[in-house]
Design a protein around this motif. Structure first.
Motif, PDB file in Angstrom:
ATOM      1  N   ARG A  89       0.709   4.278   3.729  1.00 27.26           N
ATOM      2  CA  ARG A  89       0.151   5.229   2.769  1.00 27.26           C
ATOM      3  C   ARG A  89      -0.376   4.489   1.553  1.00 27.26           C
ATOM      4  O   ARG A  89       0.177   3.473   1.140  1.00 27.26           O
ATOM      5  CB  ARG A  89       1.213   6.241   2.313  1.00 27.26           C
ATOM      6  CG  ARG A  89       1.689   7.204   3.372  1.00 27.26           C
ATOM      7  CD  ARG A  89       0.644   8.257   3.704  1.00 27.26           C
ATOM      8  NE  ARG A  89       0.337   9.101   2.573  1.00 27.26           N
ATOM      9  CZ  ARG A  89       1.040  10.189   2.249  1.00 27.26           C
ATOM     10  NH1 ARG A  89       2.101  10.527   2.950  1.00 27.26           N
ATOM     11  NH2 ARG A  89       0.677  10.933   1.224  1.00 27.26           N
ATOM     12  N   THR A 127       1.171   8.635  -3.158  1.00 27.93           N
ATOM     13  CA  THR A 127       2.400   9.412  -2.947  1.00 27.93           C
ATOM     14  C   THR A 127       2.350  10.784  -3.591  1.00 27.93           C
ATOM     15  O   THR A 127       3.281  11.565  -3.415  1.00 27.93           O
ATOM     16  CB  THR A 127       3.607   8.655  -3.519  1.00 27.93           C
ATOM     17  OG1 THR A 127       3.434   8.471  -4.935  1.00 27.93           O
ATOM     18  CG2 THR A 127       3.786   7.305  -2.836  1.00 27.93           C
ATOM     19  N   ASN A 141       5.801  -3.518  -0.765  1.00 27.72           N
ATOM     20  CA  ASN A 141       4.627  -3.009  -0.067  1.00 27.72           C
ATOM     21  C   ASN A 141       4.962  -1.718   0.676  1.00 27.72           C
ATOM     22  O   ASN A 141       5.904  -1.655   1.461  1.00 27.72           O
ATOM     23  CB  ASN A 141       4.115  -4.055   0.928  1.00 27.72           C
ATOM     24  CG  ASN A 141       2.882  -3.585   1.656  1.00 27.72           C
ATOM     25  OD1 ASN A 141       1.952  -3.054   1.047  1.00 27.72           O
ATOM     26  ND2 ASN A 141       2.865  -3.758   2.971  1.00 27.72           N
ATOM     27  N   LEU A 142       4.190  -0.672   0.403  1.00 27.64           N
ATOM     28  CA  LEU A 142       4.364   0.615   1.074  1.00 27.64           C
ATOM     29  C   LEU A 142       3.516   0.628   2.332  1.00 27.64           C
ATOM     30  O   LEU A 142       2.285   0.538   2.273  1.00 27.64           O
ATOM     31  CB  LEU A 142       3.968   1.757   0.142  1.00 27.64           C
ATOM     32  CG  LEU A 142       4.029   3.176   0.723  1.00 27.64           C
ATOM     33  CD1 LEU A 142       5.441   3.531   1.170  1.00 27.64           C
ATOM     34  CD2 LEU A 142       3.508   4.193  -0.299  1.00 27.64           C
ATOM     35  N   LEU A 172       9.545  -0.655   3.441  1.00 25.85           N
ATOM     36  CA  LEU A 172       9.340   0.566   2.673  1.00 25.85           C
ATOM     37  C   LEU A 172       8.280   1.401   3.374  1.00 25.85           C
ATOM     38  O   LEU A 172       7.151   0.943   3.568  1.00 25.85           O
ATOM     39  CB  LEU A 172       8.894   0.226   1.244  1.00 25.85           C
ATOM     40  CG  LEU A 172       8.541   1.416   0.348  1.00 25.85           C
ATOM     41  CD1 LEU A 172       9.732   2.353   0.181  1.00 25.85           C
ATOM     42  CD2 LEU A 172       8.027   0.934  -1.005  1.00 25.85           C
ATOM     43  N   LYS A 173       8.637   2.602   3.749  1.00 32.31           N
ATOM     44  CA  LYS A 173       7.695   3.450   4.468  1.00 32.31           C
ATOM     45  C   LYS A 173       7.783   4.888   3.957  1.00 32.31           C
ATOM     46  O   LYS A 173       8.814   5.317   3.434  1.00 32.31           O
ATOM     47  CB  LYS A 173       7.981   3.403   5.969  1.00 32.31           C
ATOM     48  CG  LYS A 173       9.357   3.890   6.376  1.00 32.31           C
ATOM     49  CD  LYS A 173       9.551   3.761   7.882  1.00 32.31           C
ATOM     50  CE  LYS A 173      10.912   4.296   8.312  1.00 32.31           C
ATOM     51  NZ  LYS A 173      11.096   4.189   9.779  1.00 32.31           N
ATOM     52  N   PRO A 174       6.703   5.645   4.123  1.00 36.76           N
ATOM     53  CA  PRO A 174       6.712   7.049   3.706  1.00 36.76           C
ATOM     54  C   PRO A 174       7.229   7.930   4.830  1.00 36.76           C
ATOM     55  O   PRO A 174       7.127   7.589   6.016  1.00 36.76           O
ATOM     56  CB  PRO A 174       5.239   7.333   3.431  1.00 36.76           C
ATOM     57  CG  PRO A 174       4.527   6.468   4.423  1.00 36.76           C
ATOM     58  CD  PRO A 174       5.379   5.217   4.582  1.00 36.76           C
ATOM     59  N   CYS A 228      13.084   1.702  -9.194  1.00 33.47           N
ATOM     60  CA  CYS A 228      12.388   2.652  -8.332  1.00 33.47           C
ATOM     61  C   CYS A 228      12.344   4.037  -8.983  1.00 33.47           C
ATOM     62  O   CYS A 228      13.088   4.316  -9.928  1.00 33.47           O
ATOM     63  CB  CYS A 228      13.067   2.739  -6.969  1.00 33.47           C
ATOM     64  SG  CYS A 228      14.768   3.362  -7.031  1.00 33.47           S
ATOM     65  N   LEU A 260      13.365   3.213   1.966  1.00 32.00           N
ATOM     66  CA  LEU A 260      13.492   1.758   2.030  1.00 32.00           C
ATOM     67  C   LEU A 260      14.660   1.412   2.940  1.00 32.00           C
ATOM     68  O   LEU A 260      15.776   1.876   2.721  1.00 32.00           O
ATOM     69  CB  LEU A 260      13.719   1.170   0.635  1.00 32.00           C
ATOM     70  CG  LEU A 260      14.011  -0.328   0.578  1.00 32.00           C
ATOM     71  CD1 LEU A 260      12.800  -1.124   1.045  1.00 32.00           C
ATOM     72  CD2 LEU A 260      14.420  -0.754  -0.823  1.00 32.00           C
ATOM     73  N   ARG A 276       7.151   4.608  -6.690  1.00 30.74           N
ATOM     74  CA  ARG A 276       7.053   3.243  -6.179  1.00 30.74           C
ATOM     75  C   ARG A 276       8.358   2.490  -6.425  1.00 30.74           C
ATOM     76  O   ARG A 276       9.253   2.966  -7.105  1.00 30.74           O
ATOM     77  CB  ARG A 276       5.874   2.514  -6.825  1.00 30.74           C
ATOM     78  CG  ARG A 276       5.828   2.574  -8.306  1.00 30.74           C
ATOM     79  CD  ARG A 276       4.390   2.542  -8.859  1.00 30.74           C
ATOM     80  NE  ARG A 276       3.508   1.608  -8.171  1.00 30.74           N
ATOM     81  CZ  ARG A 276       2.170   1.610  -8.300  1.00 30.74           C
ATOM     82  NH1 ARG A 276       1.582   2.465  -9.099  1.00 30.74           N
ATOM     83  NH2 ARG A 276       1.431   0.738  -7.645  1.00 30.74           N
ATOM     84  N   LEU A 289       9.930   8.483   0.051  1.00 30.10           N
ATOM     85  CA  LEU A 289       9.893   7.043   0.266  1.00 30.10           C
ATOM     86  C   LEU A 289      11.248   6.610   0.804  1.00 30.10           C
ATOM     87  O   LEU A 289      12.288   6.950   0.243  1.00 30.10           O
ATOM     88  CB  LEU A 289       9.589   6.293  -1.031  1.00 30.10           C
ATOM     89  CG  LEU A 289       8.221   6.521  -1.673  1.00 30.10           C
ATOM     90  CD1 LEU A 289       8.055   5.635  -2.896  1.00 30.10           C
ATOM     91  CD2 LEU A 289       7.093   6.271  -0.684  1.00 30.10           C
TER      92      LEU A 289
END
Length: 307
Positions: free
Chosen positions: A165, A168, A161-162, A199-201, A123, A215, A183, A213
């Motif tokens: 969004r 970034t 998978n984000l 995984l989210k913003p 990451c 996780l 990522r 980000l």
């Protein structure tokens, strides 16, 4: 018991600003009690700005060993204290900007992977993309994209998978360039070990160029919720009265250490109740403000925002 562990990735710049330094210092304490960390200083970038990587972990959730520092990466082996057999590698990167350094960067990752088998989580800020859809315009470095894609195929990594969004990073121009530079990737055996993840913003409320980000992982742990003292409490009216009232009751037939333990527990309980009733609305307003900022971040990906 199943609980939630978090992996947080943020490429932060402008640490000469007090607000950003405070966020970097306070965020781990608020989100996961950062108890240990390792740093890697990188050579100055094109703007002669010092760069670096910080890998931190919560000792209650993870034990760390075999730390490796490369030129552009930090790697370590992680395992949960309650399940020492479930070990996996984490590598945090800060990708360079120059083309010849990007080749060295991918070679460094490839060499690490060849000598460290097992579940692998990768990451950070790669400063490169491998798909045309990762950028909002046609100015693409296709040679670099092919090189990055070939690396991912060789080491058999899949991207997480984000949710919510597409990009970034933004250059914050009137007609902004948007890219997916930050990522997370993982090997298939890592996905098997952590099937329940998201995984989210988060909103870019303290970052003018990038979003955070976050996780979330489900891990097995038997930890109890700990009391966390918030430094801003001391600046709020009523704090001294709450502490004084909780400290005042006397304890009989106990040695000094038990008396101190009893008083500290009373203060912790009183402050927790006081915080829930008096400060909860402030945290709600902060969450609402971040939600609004995140909505603006999402809208910027599809249209130009006006001041």
């Amino acid at each position: 018991m199943s609980s939630l562990a978090c992996c947080f990735v943020w490429n932060v710049r402008g640490l000469n600003g007090r607000a950003r330094r405070n966020v970097v210092r306070e965020f781990p304490v608020k989100k996961g009690q950062l108890l240990n960390h390792v740093r890697l200083r990188l050579p100055p970038g094109d703007e002669c700005v010092r760069r670096g990587i910080l890998l931190g972990w919560n000792n209650d959730c993870w034990t760390t060993s075999d730390v490796h520092k490369g030129r552009y990466t930090i790697s370590a082996k992680l395992s949960a204290p309650s399940a020492s057999t479930d070990q996996w590698w984490i590598t945090v990167v800060y990708g360079p900007q120059l083309d010849h350094e990007k080749v060295e960067f991918l070679d460094e990752l490839l060499h690490f992977r060849d000598s460290h088998p097992g579940p692998w989580f990768l990451c950070g800020d790669f400063n490169m993309i491998y798909r045309a859809q990762d950028k909002n315009n046609g100015r693409l470095d296709r040679r670099c994209m092919r090189r990055f894609r070939a690396f991912l195929n060789r080491v058999n990594l899949e991207e997480l998978n984000l949710v919510g969004r597409r990009f970034t990073w933004s250059n914050e121009r009137e007609r902004p360039t948007l890219e997916l530079l930050d990522r997370m990737f993982a090997s298939m055996d890592w996905f098997v070990a952590f099937p329940n993840h998201m995984l989210k913003p988060l909103s870019s409320d303290c970052s003018d160029l990038r979003c955070y980000l976050l996780l979330q992982l489900k891990v097995n742990t038997d930890l109890k919720r700990r009391f966390r003292f918030e430094s801003f409490w001391t600046k709020l009216p009523g704090f001294d009265d709450v502490v004084a009232a909780a400290w005042e009751p006397s304890v009989t037939n106990a040695d000094p250490f038990r008396v101190l333990d009893h008083k500290l527990r009373n203060v912790a309980k009183a402050l927790r109740r006081w915080s829930n009733t008096k400060i909860g609305s402030v945290r709600l307003q902060l969450a609402m403000a971040r939600e609004v900022i995140q909505r603006f971040d999402e809208e910027q990906e599809s249209r130009t925002l006006l001041p």
